[in-house]
Motif scaffolding. Structure first.
Motif, mmCIF file in Angstrom:
data_model
loop_
_atom_site.group_PDB
_atom_site.id
_atom_site.type_symbol
_atom_site.label_atom_id
_atom_site.label_comp_id
_atom_site.label_asym_id
_atom_site.label_seq_id
_atom_site.Cartn_x
_atom_site.Cartn_y
_atom_site.Cartn_z
ATOM 1 N N GLU A 1 0.816 -1.220 0.000
ATOM 2 C CA GLU A 1 0.000 0.000 0.000
ATOM 3 C C GLU A 1 0.848 1.268 0.000
ATOM 4 O O GLU A 1 0.542 2.230 -0.701
ATOM 5 N N GLU A 2 1.939 1.261 0.797
ATOM 6 C CA GLU A 2 2.764 2.466 0.903
ATOM 7 C C GLU A 2 3.589 2.736 -0.359
ATOM 8 O O GLU A 2 4.167 3.821 -0.513
ATOM 9 N N LEU A 3 3.645 1.767 -1.295
ATOM 10 C CA LEU A 3 4.429 1.937 -2.519
ATOM 11 C C LEU A 3 3.560 2.149 -3.765
ATOM 12 O O LEU A 3 4.085 2.253 -4.871
ATOM 13 N N ILE A 4 2.242 2.218 -3.563
ATOM 14 C CA ILE A 4 1.332 2.352 -4.712
ATOM 15 C C ILE A 4 1.613 3.622 -5.508
ATOM 16 O O ILE A 4 1.705 3.600 -6.738
ATOM 17 N N LYS A 5 1.763 4.736 -4.804
ATOM 18 C CA LYS A 5 2.009 6.015 -5.485
ATOM 19 C C LYS A 5 3.310 5.966 -6.296
ATOM 20 O O LYS A 5 3.358 6.423 -7.442
ATOM 21 N N GLY A 6 4.356 5.393 -5.713
ATOM 22 C CA GLY A 6 5.628 5.272 -6.412
ATOM 23 C C GLY A 6 5.514 4.378 -7.637
ATOM 24 O O GLY A 6 6.117 4.663 -8.682
ATOM 25 N N PHE A 7 4.736 3.303 -7.522
ATOM 26 C CA PHE A 7 4.538 2.401 -8.657
ATOM 27 C C PHE A 7 3.757 3.101 -9.772
ATOM 28 O O PHE A 7 4.030 2.901 -10.963
ATOM 29 N N GLN A 8 2.786 3.922 -9.394
ATOM 30 C CA GLN A 8 2.019 4.659 -10.402
ATOM 31 C C GLN A 8 2.917 5.598 -11.203
ATOM 32 O O GLN A 8 2.801 5.696 -12.420
ATOM 33 N N TYR A 9 3.828 6.276 -10.511
ATOM 34 C CA TYR A 9 4.788 7.140 -11.208
ATOM 35 C C TYR A 9 5.671 6.309 -12.138
ATOM 36 O O TYR A 9 5.988 6.730 -13.257
ATOM 37 N N TYR A 10 6.059 5.139 -11.665
ATOM 38 C CA TYR A 10 6.882 4.224 -12.466
ATOM 39 C C TYR A 10 6.142 3.830 -13.748
ATOM 40 O O TYR A 10 6.742 3.765 -14.829
ATOM 41 N N CYS A 11 4.837 3.610 -13.646
ATOM 42 C CA CYS A 11 4.040 3.199 -14.805
ATOM 43 C C CYS A 11 3.912 4.324 -15.827
ATOM 44 O O CYS A 11 4.084 4.094 -17.031
ATOM 45 N N VAL A 12 3.585 5.532 -15.371
ATOM 46 C CA VAL A 12 3.355 6.628 -16.332
ATOM 47 C C VAL A 12 4.648 7.065 -17.017
ATOM 48 O O VAL A 12 4.598 7.755 -18.043
ATOM 49 N N GLU A 13 5.793 6.668 -16.479
ATOM 50 C CA GLU A 13 7.067 6.966 -17.149
ATOM 51 C C GLU A 13 7.288 6.044 -18.346
ATOM 52 O O GLU A 13 8.108 6.327 -19.214
ATOM 53 N N ASP A 14 6.549 4.925 -18.409
ATOM 54 C CA ASP A 14 6.676 3.985 -19.513
ATOM 55 C C ASP A 14 5.872 4.498 -20.714
ATOM 56 O O ASP A 14 4.660 4.735 -20.620
ATOM 57 N N THR A 15 6.534 4.681 -21.847
ATOM 58 C CA THR A 15 5.917 5.279 -23.029
ATOM 59 C C THR A 15 4.731 4.467 -23.544
ATOM 60 O O THR A 15 3.675 5.020 -23.868
ATOM 61 N N GLU A 16 4.889 3.152 -23.611
ATOM 62 C CA GLU A 16 3.828 2.291 -24.148
ATOM 63 C C GLU A 16 2.607 2.306 -23.234
ATOM 64 O O GLU A 16 1.464 2.363 -23.699
ATOM 65 N N PHE A 17 2.860 2.270 -21.931
ATOM 66 C CA PHE A 17 1.747 2.299 -20.971
ATOM 67 C C PHE A 17 1.020 3.638 -21.034
ATOM 68 O O PHE A 17 -0.210 3.695 -20.992
ATOM 69 N N ALA A 18 1.785 4.728 -21.134
ATOM 70 C CA ALA A 18 1.186 6.061 -21.215
ATOM 71 C C ALA A 18 0.287 6.171 -22.439
ATOM 72 O O ALA A 18 -0.797 6.762 -22.381
ATOM 73 N N ALA A 19 0.712 5.581 -23.561
ATOM 74 C CA ALA A 19 -0.083 5.623 -24.787
ATOM 75 C C ALA A 19 -1.396 4.853 -24.612
ATOM 76 O O ALA A 19 -2.457 5.300 -25.066
ATOM 77 N N SER A 20 -1.347 3.705 -23.949
ATOM 78 C CA SER A 20 -2.564 2.917 -23.731
ATOM 79 C C SER A 20 -3.525 3.647 -22.793
ATOM 80 O O SER A 20 -4.745 3.579 -22.960
ATOM 81 N N LEU A 21 -2.958 4.366 -21.819
ATOM 82 C CA LEU A 21 -3.783 5.112 -20.873
ATOM 83 C C LEU A 21 -4.454 6.299 -21.560
ATOM 84 O O LEU A 21 -5.636 6.559 -21.353
ATOM 85 N N ASN A 22 -3.703 6.981 -22.404
ATOM 86 C CA ASN A 22 -4.268 8.105 -23.161
ATOM 87 C C ASN A 22 -5.327 7.633 -24.144
ATOM 88 O O ASN A 22 -6.285 8.353 -24.437
ATOM 89 N N GLY A 23 -5.138 6.416 -24.670
ATOM 90 C CA GLY A 23 -6.099 5.856 -25.609
ATOM 91 C C GLY A 23 -7.293 5.199 -24.945
ATOM 92 O O GLY A 23 -8.143 4.614 -25.616
ATOM 93 N N LYS A 24 -7.338 5.256 -23.608
ATOM 94 C CA LYS A 24 -8.434 4.679 -22.817
ATOM 95 C C LYS A 24 -8.610 3.183 -23.092
ATOM 96 O O LYS A 24 -9.730 2.655 -23.064
ATOM 97 N N ASN A 25 -7.476 2.514 -23.371
ATOM 98 C CA ASN A 25 -7.497 1.073 -23.621
ATOM 99 C C ASN A 25 -7.182 0.361 -22.299
ATOM 100 O O ASN A 25 -6.039 0.051 -22.000
ATOM 101 N N LYS A 26 -8.216 0.105 -21.509
ATOM 102 C CA LYS A 26 -8.018 -0.443 -20.168
ATOM 103 C C LYS A 26 -7.426 -1.845 -20.208
ATOM 104 O O LYS A 26 -6.586 -2.197 -19.380
ATOM 105 N N SER A 27 -7.850 -2.664 -21.174
ATOM 106 C CA SER A 27 -7.337 -4.035 -21.272
ATOM 107 C C SER A 27 -5.829 -4.029 -21.512
ATOM 108 O O SER A 27 -5.082 -4.764 -20.870
ATOM 109 N N MET A 28 -5.373 -3.189 -22.450
ATOM 110 C CA MET A 28 -3.952 -3.083 -22.728
ATOM 111 C C MET A 28 -3.204 -2.507 -21.523
ATOM 112 O O MET A 28 -2.110 -2.965 -21.188
ATOM 113 N N SER A 29 -3.813 -1.534 -20.862
ATOM 114 C CA SER A 29 -3.193 -0.932 -19.676
ATOM 115 C C SER A 29 -2.996 -1.978 -18.581
ATOM 116 O O SER A 29 -1.953 -2.022 -17.923
#
Length: 240
Positions: free
Chosen positions: A193-221
């Motif tokens: 629980e205490e590392l969730i915020k740090g992991f979220q930052y780690y995810c949005v730094e990933d280019t491919e993940f950021a693209a899936s999030l912007n594209g609202k593709n939840k399955s790919m995310s």
């Protein structure tokens, strides 16, 4: 006559030296608040000498500055702020900065669940118009004319570019917080629980993940997040 000229030159030099000393850089101690609440983790950057500070849990920071310097304040959930160091603040060596909470703007409002009813279809705004975020508007407005030249020379343009990138990550963080509940991170991805915020930052730094999030593709995310969680946990365990 020569003695008078020499004396005048000496007085002028003393005056310039005194002026330089009275506006020399020194440590300014400040507090950043929002509605009387101290803000932790706010980035403070002096555009003139490129020094940087971050507020502590009490909202306090200290930075090297002089009268007239421009300080940039930025942080997640708060509107970007640019502030000059005023004479009374320089003399006292203290300042208090008030920031404003940044409410998330919706990209589109759906009326009666009919996706065809949009501001473009109603003719309120031109079709295909480019939509700028708050920080993108600031960057665009400082790109032309004498203000554009000043922003390049002062280094403000580079700072604005960094603010645009930071704002994009903040928007992604908001989307991520909305899409997945905490229990998904804890039970499915095995993120403490205490590392969730740090992991979220780690995810949005990933280019491919950021693209899936912007594209609202939840399955790919979800698929990419599972792989990212595996790597993140392995890195965490190796450090321990």
């Amino acid at each position: 006559m020569i003695k008078k000229i020499i004396l005048l030159l000496i007085l002028l030099c003393q005056n310039q030296l005194l002026t330089a000393q009275t506006n020399a850089e020194k440590i300014i101690v400040g507090t950043v608040v929002c509605d009387t609440r101290e803000l932790e983790g706010i980035s403070v950057i002096n555009c003139m000498n490129k020094t940087m500070a971050v507020t502590d849990k009490d909202g306090c920071f200290s930075i090297l500055a002089k009268e007239g310097d421009i300080l940039n304040f930025s942080g997640i959930d708060y509107k970007y702020l640019k502030k000059h160091v005023y004479r009374h603040e320089y003399k006292s060596g203290t300042m208090e900065v008030e920031m404003v909470f940044n409410a998330v703007e919706l990209d589109e409002v759906i009326i009666n669940k009919n996706a065809n009813i949009t501001a473009e279809n109603l003719g309120i705004i031109p079709r295909g118009q480019i939509k700028f975020t708050q920080q993108e508007r600031k960057l665009y407005s400082s790109s032309g004319g004498i203000f554009g030249l000043y922003s390049i020379i002062s280094g403000e343009k580079e700072m604005l570019k960094k603010n645009v990138e930071a704002e994009k990550k903040e928007i992604l963080m908001k989307k991520l917080e909305y899409m997945f509940a905490e229990k998904y991170y804890i039970k499915t991805l095995k993120i403490p629980e205490e590392l969730i915020k740090g992991f979220q930052y780690y995810c949005v730094e990933d280019t491919e993940f950021a693209a899936s999030l912007n594209g609202k593709n939840k399955s790919m995310s979800m698929f990419l997040m599972t792989n990212l969680a595996t790597v993140y946990n392995q890195s965490r365990f190796s450090k321990e």
